[in-house]
Scaffold this motif. Structure first.
Motif, PDB file in Angstrom:
ATOM      1  N   TRP A 121      11.852 -24.739  44.313  1.00 32.60           N
ATOM      2  CA  TRP A 121      10.854 -24.210  45.165  1.00 32.60           C
ATOM      3  C   TRP A 121      11.195 -24.008  46.567  1.00 32.60           C
ATOM      4  N   ASP A 122      10.938 -23.021  47.258  1.00 30.54           N
ATOM      5  CA  ASP A 122      11.193 -22.769  48.670  1.00 30.54           C
ATOM      6  C   ASP A 122      12.853 -22.594  48.770  1.00 30.54           C
ATOM      7  N   ASP A 123      13.509 -23.797  49.585  1.00 37.14           N
ATOM      8  CA  ASP A 123      14.960 -23.710  49.485  1.00 37.14           C
ATOM      9  C   ASP A 123      15.239 -25.060  48.903  1.00 37.14           C
ATOM     10  N   THR A 124      14.659 -25.607  47.814  1.00 33.39           N
ATOM     11  CA  THR A 124      15.152 -26.860  47.372  1.00 33.39           C
ATOM     12  C   THR A 124      15.253 -26.669  45.907  1.00 33.39           C
ATOM     13  N   THR A 179      15.529 -17.988  48.823  1.00 30.22           N
ATOM     14  CA  THR A 179      13.953 -18.627  48.811  1.00 30.22           C
ATOM     15  C   THR A 179      13.675 -18.386  47.268  1.00 30.22           C
ATOM     16  N   VAL A 180      12.847 -19.488  46.698  1.00 32.92           N
ATOM     17  CA  VAL A 180      12.277 -19.345  45.633  1.00 32.92           C
ATOM     18  C   VAL A 180      10.631 -19.470  45.863  1.00 32.92           C
ATOM     19  N   PRO A 230      19.366 -35.970  43.761  1.00 30.09           N
ATOM     20  CA  PRO A 230      19.915 -35.283  44.986  1.00 30.09           C
ATOM     21  C   PRO A 230      19.088 -33.950  45.270  1.00 30.09           C
ATOM     22  N   ARG A 231      18.573 -33.794  46.457  1.00 32.20           N
ATOM     23  CA  ARG A 231      17.833 -32.372  46.720  1.00 32.20           C
ATOM     24  C   ARG A 231      19.288 -31.498  47.130  1.00 32.20           C
ATOM     25  N   ARG A 272       4.855 -20.473  53.973  1.00 38.02           N
ATOM     26  CA  ARG A 272       4.665 -21.793  54.477  1.00 38.02           C
ATOM     27  C   ARG A 272       5.992 -22.441  54.463  1.00 38.02           C
ATOM     28  N   GLN A 273       6.309 -23.382  55.222  1.00 38.28           N
ATOM     29  CA  GLN A 273       7.299 -24.427  55.239  1.00 38.28           C
ATOM     30  C   GLN A 273       6.754 -25.424  54.136  1.00 38.28           C
ATOM     31  N   ILE A 274       8.042 -25.562  52.973  1.00 45.11           N
ATOM     32  CA  ILE A 274       7.181 -26.517  51.821  1.00 45.11           C
ATOM     33  C   ILE A 274       7.976 -28.005  52.373  1.00 45.11           C
ATOM     34  N   PHE A 275       9.335 -28.109  52.472  1.00 44.88           N
ATOM     35  CA  PHE A 275       9.853 -29.219  52.287  1.00 44.88           C
ATOM     36  C   PHE A 275      10.648 -29.286  53.772  1.00 44.88           C
TER      37      PHE A 275
END
Length: 175
Positions: free
Chosen positions: A164-167, A147-148, A140-141, A58-61
């Protein structure tokens, strides 16, 4: 007579076997979404307990978690963080104790919130308890190198980090 007894025995055996193989029409577990595992992460004088959701393609953010909306920063119920000593969290003083951790994701930064009402079932309850916020800080993001798959908290020296994900979000933490 022997054939009648044998016939009845076969009928009862078949009926018993059939009843054991037939699943319940609507088992309670089938109506529930799978629960994310509850895990803990610890650092010096701090511990966090959270439901660990997975990305699962899934796309998270933004996507699953839209920018600008409150998130319980985990799954199933609020993420709860315990400070064993008084701390400075994102530059703001926090008394020793346990707090629910919420965030508001943003494209460039996250608002990280500590709320005094722990064990909240989700973001909807946060709206009823937002007047119980103890601290709100901006962080900051950052983009992760890879990818996590699962939401992960860690406590490298001087920070609380979640990815999580790319963040990646890091909040300065001192005791």
């Amino acid at each position: 007579m022997k054939s009648i007894v044998l016939g009845l025995a076969l009928l009862f055996t078949a009926g018993a076997a059939f009843s054991q193989q037939t699943p319940a029409a609507a088992p309670a577990a089938a109506a529930k979404a799978p629960q994310s595992p509850r895990v803990t992460a610890s650092g010096e004088n701090v511990e966090i307990a959270y439901g660990q959701p997975s990305k699962r393609g899934r796309q998270i953010f933004p996507g699953l978690l839209p920018f600008g909306e409150i998130w319980r920063t985990g799954a199933n119920k609020s993420t709860d963080i315990t400070f064993k000593k008084d701390a400075t969290f994102g530059g703001k003083k926090v008394k020793a104790g346990t707090y629910a951790l919420f965030t508001i994701p943003g494209e460039k930064e996250f608002t990280v919130i500590l709320n005094s009402v722990t064990n909240q079932p989700g973001s909807a309850d946060y709206e009823k308890n937002k007047d119980k916020n103890v601290v709100e800080v901006k962080a900051p993001r950052q983009k992760t190198a890879a990818t996590v798959e699962k939401l992960t908290f860690s406590f490298p020296k001087g920070a609380m980090v979640f990815e999580w994900d790319d963040t990646r979000v890091s909040v300065p933490l001192k005791f």
